[in-house]
Design a protein around this motif. Structure first.
Motif, short mmCIF file in Angstrom:
data_model
loop_
_atom_site.label_atom_id
_atom_site.label_comp_id
_atom_site.label_asym_id
_atom_site.label_seq_id
_atom_site.Cartn_x
_atom_site.Cartn_y
_atom_site.Cartn_z
N GLY A 1 67.80 -35.72 91.93
CA GLY A 1 66.73 -36.51 92.52
C GLY A 1 65.98 -37.32 91.48
O GLY A 1 65.61 -38.48 91.72
N LEU A 2 65.74 -36.71 90.31
CA LEU A 2 65.08 -37.45 89.23
C LEU A 2 65.92 -38.62 88.74
O LEU A 2 65.38 -39.70 88.43
CB LEU A 2 64.78 -36.51 88.06
CG LEU A 2 63.60 -35.57 88.26
CD1 LEU A 2 63.49 -34.63 87.06
CD2 LEU A 2 62.32 -36.35 88.44
N ALA A 3 67.23 -38.45 88.68
CA ALA A 3 68.11 -39.55 88.26
C ALA A 3 68.07 -40.69 89.28
O ALA A 3 68.03 -41.86 88.90
CB ALA A 3 69.54 -39.04 88.09
N VAL A 4 68.04 -40.35 90.55
CA VAL A 4 67.95 -41.38 91.60
C VAL A 4 66.61 -42.10 91.52
O VAL A 4 66.54 -43.33 91.60
CB VAL A 4 68.18 -40.77 92.99
CG1 VAL A 4 67.84 -41.75 94.09
CG2 VAL A 4 69.62 -40.30 93.13
N LEU A 5 65.52 -41.35 91.35
CA LEU A 5 64.20 -41.97 91.25
C LEU A 5 64.09 -42.86 90.01
O LEU A 5 63.47 -43.93 90.06
CB LEU A 5 63.12 -40.90 91.24
CG LEU A 5 62.88 -40.19 92.57
CD1 LEU A 5 61.84 -39.08 92.38
CD2 LEU A 5 62.43 -41.18 93.63
N PHE A 6 64.69 -42.45 88.90
CA PHE A 6 64.67 -43.27 87.71
C PHE A 6 65.46 -44.57 87.93
O PHE A 6 65.05 -45.64 87.47
CB PHE A 6 65.23 -42.50 86.51
CG PHE A 6 65.19 -43.28 85.24
CD1 PHE A 6 63.98 -43.61 84.64
CD2 PHE A 6 66.36 -43.69 84.63
CE1 PHE A 6 63.94 -44.33 83.46
CE2 PHE A 6 66.33 -44.40 83.45
CZ PHE A 6 65.12 -44.73 82.87
N GLY A 7 66.58 -44.48 88.63
CA GLY A 7 67.34 -45.68 88.97
C GLY A 7 66.54 -46.63 89.85
O GLY A 7 66.57 -47.85 89.66
N LEU A 8 65.82 -46.08 90.81
CA LEU A 8 64.96 -46.92 91.65
C LEU A 8 63.84 -47.55 90.83
O LEU A 8 63.47 -48.70 91.04
CB LEU A 8 64.38 -46.10 92.80
CG LEU A 8 65.37 -45.70 93.89
CD1 LEU A 8 64.69 -44.77 94.89
CD2 LEU A 8 65.92 -46.93 94.57
N TYR A 9 63.30 -46.80 89.88
CA TYR A 9 62.26 -47.32 89.00
C TYR A 9 62.78 -48.52 88.20
O TYR A 9 62.07 -49.50 87.99
CB TYR A 9 61.78 -46.22 88.06
CG TYR A 9 60.89 -46.70 86.95
CD1 TYR A 9 59.56 -47.02 87.19
CD2 TYR A 9 61.37 -46.84 85.66
CE1 TYR A 9 58.73 -47.46 86.17
CE2 TYR A 9 60.55 -47.28 84.64
CZ TYR A 9 59.25 -47.59 84.91
OH TYR A 9 58.43 -48.04 83.89
N LEU A 10 64.03 -48.45 87.76
CA LEU A 10 64.61 -49.54 86.99
C LEU A 10 64.94 -50.74 87.86
O LEU A 10 64.88 -51.89 87.38
CB LEU A 10 65.86 -49.06 86.26
CG LEU A 10 65.66 -48.05 85.15
CD1 LEU A 10 67.02 -47.62 84.60
CD2 LEU A 10 64.80 -48.62 84.05
N ILE B 1 63.54 -51.64 91.06
CA ILE B 1 62.44 -52.27 91.80
C ILE B 1 61.47 -52.91 90.81
O ILE B 1 60.88 -52.22 89.97
CB ILE B 1 61.72 -51.23 92.68
CG1 ILE B 1 62.71 -50.64 93.69
CG2 ILE B 1 60.54 -51.87 93.39
CD1 ILE B 1 62.16 -49.49 94.49
N PRO B 2 61.28 -54.22 90.89
CA PRO B 2 60.44 -54.91 89.91
C PRO B 2 58.96 -54.50 89.94
O PRO B 2 58.28 -54.59 88.94
CB PRO B 2 60.58 -56.39 90.27
CG PRO B 2 61.70 -56.49 91.19
CD PRO B 2 61.92 -55.14 91.80
#
Length: 73
Positions: free
Chosen positions: A57-66, A68-69
């Motif tokens: 889940g943290l890896a997915v959230l980090f990917g979304l962080y990268l 989404i501008p």
């Protein structure tokens, strides 16, 4: 065109995708082992499966962080 940057992004994408899939599948496998009553798995297996799901889940959230501008800008 900058081919090295393209290969770097492709490699990072491949590594991230494999990491997420491995963590999720390992979490599912450990959950199945922890739920099997005949094997009698130790209690730490269940907590290790939760840790795998959490890291996934943290890896997915980090990917979304990268991606989404709004968050990275």
């Amino acid at each position: 065109m900058k081919w090295l940057e393209l290969l770097t992004v492709a490699g990072a994408t491949l590594v991230a995708a494999v990491t997420v899939v491995v963590l999720y599948s390992l979490g599912v496998r450990l959950t199945a082992i922890a739920g099997d009553r005949q094997v009698g798995a130790p209690a730490w297996v269940k907590y290790l499966s939760y840790a795998c799901f959490g890291l996934c889940g943290l890896a997915v959230l980090f990917g979304l962080y990268l991606i989404i501008p709004y968050f990275s800008g």
